[in-house]
Design an enzyme around this catalytic site. Sequence first.
Site, mmCIF file in Angstrom:
data_model
loop_
_atom_site.group_PDB
_atom_site.id
_atom_site.type_symbol
_atom_site.label_atom_id
_atom_site.label_comp_id
_atom_site.label_asym_id
_atom_site.label_seq_id
_atom_site.Cartn_x
_atom_site.Cartn_y
_atom_site.Cartn_z
ATOM 1 N N HIS A 69 0.838 -1.206 0.000
ATOM 2 C CA HIS A 69 0.000 0.000 0.000
ATOM 3 C C HIS A 69 0.872 1.255 0.000
ATOM 4 O O HIS A 69 1.285 1.741 1.057
ATOM 5 C CB HIS A 69 -0.930 0.002 1.208
ATOM 6 C CG HIS A 69 -2.012 1.023 1.132
ATOM 7 N ND1 HIS A 69 -3.301 0.769 1.520
ATOM 8 C CD2 HIS A 69 -2.018 2.301 0.689
ATOM 9 C CE1 HIS A 69 -4.044 1.858 1.332
ATOM 10 N NE2 HIS A 69 -3.270 2.810 0.827
ATOM 11 N N LEU A 72 2.664 6.458 -5.036
ATOM 12 C CA LEU A 72 3.892 6.929 -5.694
ATOM 13 C C LEU A 72 3.696 8.266 -6.404
ATOM 14 O O LEU A 72 4.659 8.884 -6.833
ATOM 15 C CB LEU A 72 4.419 5.870 -6.669
ATOM 16 C CG LEU A 72 4.995 4.606 -6.026
ATOM 17 C CD1 LEU A 72 5.448 3.611 -7.094
ATOM 18 C CD2 LEU A 72 6.146 4.914 -5.080
ATOM 19 N N ARG A 73 2.451 8.701 -6.546
ATOM 20 C CA ARG A 73 2.110 10.056 -7.045
ATOM 21 C C ARG A 73 2.421 10.312 -8.514
ATOM 22 O O ARG A 73 2.177 11.415 -8.997
ATOM 23 C CB ARG A 73 2.784 11.151 -6.211
ATOM 24 C CG ARG A 73 2.511 11.085 -4.722
ATOM 25 C CD ARG A 73 1.063 11.244 -4.387
ATOM 26 N NE ARG A 73 0.854 11.396 -2.939
ATOM 27 C CZ ARG A 73 -0.270 11.021 -2.338
ATOM 28 N NH1 ARG A 73 -1.261 10.490 -3.031
ATOM 29 N NH2 ARG A 73 -0.411 11.190 -1.042
ATOM 30 N N ASN A 103 -4.725 6.426 -7.206
ATOM 31 C CA ASN A 103 -5.226 7.806 -7.163
ATOM 32 C C ASN A 103 -4.192 8.828 -7.635
ATOM 33 O O ASN A 103 -3.885 9.798 -6.967
ATOM 34 C CB ASN A 103 -5.769 8.163 -5.771
ATOM 35 C CG ASN A 103 -4.713 8.114 -4.671
ATOM 36 O OD1 ASN A 103 -3.686 7.454 -4.841
ATOM 37 N ND2 ASN A 103 -4.957 8.799 -3.578
ATOM 38 N N ASP A 160 -8.854 3.445 -3.444
ATOM 39 C CA ASP A 160 -8.208 3.995 -2.248
ATOM 40 C C ASP A 160 -7.998 5.507 -2.343
ATOM 41 O O ASP A 160 -7.682 6.064 -3.382
ATOM 42 C CB ASP A 160 -6.860 3.327 -1.998
ATOM 43 C CG ASP A 160 -6.260 3.795 -0.678
ATOM 44 O OD1 ASP A 160 -6.927 3.623 0.353
ATOM 45 O OD2 ASP A 160 -5.169 4.383 -0.689
ATOM 46 N N HIS A 187 -10.845 0.569 0.906
ATOM 47 C CA HIS A 187 -10.573 1.712 1.790
ATOM 48 C C HIS A 187 -11.875 1.900 2.555
ATOM 49 O O HIS A 187 -12.836 2.478 2.049
ATOM 50 C CB HIS A 187 -10.210 2.932 0.937
ATOM 51 C CG HIS A 187 -10.243 4.242 1.671
ATOM 52 N ND1 HIS A 187 -9.114 4.982 1.913
ATOM 53 C CD2 HIS A 187 -11.271 4.947 2.197
ATOM 54 C CE1 HIS A 187 -9.445 6.093 2.554
ATOM 55 N NE2 HIS A 187 -10.753 6.102 2.740
ATOM 56 N N HIS A 240 -5.516 -0.441 5.719
ATOM 57 C CA HIS A 240 -5.274 0.450 6.877
ATOM 58 C C HIS A 240 -6.328 0.401 7.987
ATOM 59 O O HIS A 240 -7.010 1.390 8.280
ATOM 60 C CB HIS A 240 -5.061 1.903 6.432
ATOM 61 C CG HIS A 240 -6.026 2.453 5.412
ATOM 62 N ND1 HIS A 240 -7.374 2.465 5.597
ATOM 63 C CD2 HIS A 240 -5.806 3.021 4.198
ATOM 64 C CE1 HIS A 240 -7.945 3.028 4.546
ATOM 65 N NE2 HIS A 240 -7.028 3.361 3.680
ATOM 66 N N ASP A 313 0.993 2.609 3.747
ATOM 67 C CA ASP A 313 0.143 3.684 3.233
ATOM 68 C C ASP A 313 0.986 4.950 3.018
ATOM 69 O O ASP A 313 0.537 6.068 3.287
ATOM 70 C CB ASP A 313 -1.050 3.963 4.156
ATOM 71 C CG ASP A 313 -2.173 4.727 3.435
ATOM 72 O OD1 ASP A 313 -2.015 5.044 2.230
ATOM 73 O OD2 ASP A 313 -3.204 5.023 4.075
#
Length: 432
Positions: A69, A72-73, A103, A160, A187, A240, A313
Amino acid sequence: MSMVQAILLKNGRVIDPVNKLDKKASLLVEKGKIKAIFTARQKAPVLPKKLLSIDLQGKWIVPGLIDMHVHLREPGEEHKETIASGTRAAAAGGFTAVACMPNTIPVNDNQSVTRLILEKAETAFARVYPVGAISKGSQGKTLAEFGEMKQAGAVAVTDDGRPVMDSQLMRRALEYASNHKVLVISHSEDSSLSRYGAMNEGFISTSMGLRGIPHIAEEVMVYRDLALADYTGCHLHLAHISTGESVSLIRQAKKRGFPVTAETAPHYFTLTEEAVKDYNTNAKMNPPLRTRKDRAAIIEAIKDGTIDVIATDHAPHSVLEKDIEFDQAANGIIGLETSVPLALALFRKGHIDAFRLVELLSSNPARILGVGGGALGIGDAADIAVIDPEQRFILQEHDILSQSKNSPFIGSELQGKAVLTLCGGRITHNLL
Ligand SMILES: [Zn+2]
Ligand SMILES: [Zn+2]
């Protein structure tokens, strides 16, 4: 990164719960694979002439850690993290593989984004397993093309960052995913209960004048998703987990044979809501840090197997998103470079043994994601982490390799560090 033909990891404590191995031994890596594991008493294999030999007295040799989880953007928010910087932080934390959440901008809801991520990952410091979105744009309206993303290399699906509020859509997602043999990750948050909240709801949120997120916002959704997993018979993984009641629900569901697995993050068994008392935005996350009672329940669930995985996370944010009013600040903290010492604290306090630690950080995520790794079998790819369980260090902002520095542990003394990481036999991190 450097590629040496052969590496001998000498006299470490080799720990592999899958192969029931825990002994002082040496491990030979050749051509990217584990060639041999042998003790001082056993006959050593023929060693190649060109050999990098590293003495690992007092260190642990474990299967490369796998973080299932991670954010990495990339694509879209490269000012926070890139696949290169994120995997570099991963390698520094002992990780040889990460699963990256969808996301991004654009959302990874189709094969072209999945492919783009995998292309960039070719030169990365760890294996990258893309996770696709459940719904198009993670908007919670229509399902994304799971088959297409799976073919492109996605290993799981999730929305997520936000919940799938539509129960029928979540049901269909489980059924559709099981047809395509991809994992669904939930999530778990009822956003009608959590909306506008900035921290755990309770005495502290009231005294700080902040709107709270009640623990039931998580539990209502955990219950729904457990019910859906049971009803459909499809495997569900809960991300999470942060509350005591969530783990009770999961424990009961597992007893009844529901096809579910669950993860928690190091901050939920380390910190409590008290960490946000000085309006520290680096302690703001979703789900929020909870109470001491919740933390104790999470530790209990890690001990008894209710929780299967420790995942970070890892959620990088720049100062633009964090150096602002608490209410407005983004949720999430980085975690790749602090997971080992925080998890090792559980070991040092006697909550878990070394096998369990490696299961939580490597073997179980490998099995749940259905990917390689998680063991040190002869012939396996040489994905290996070497951990110095004793090394103490104070986490300094300038030592963090992640592009973002949003960690509540900066300035804290931690114990235990990944000192060498091999990914497919390549040295991706080396402090020795
Ligand atoms: Zn999440
Ligand atoms: Zn996340």
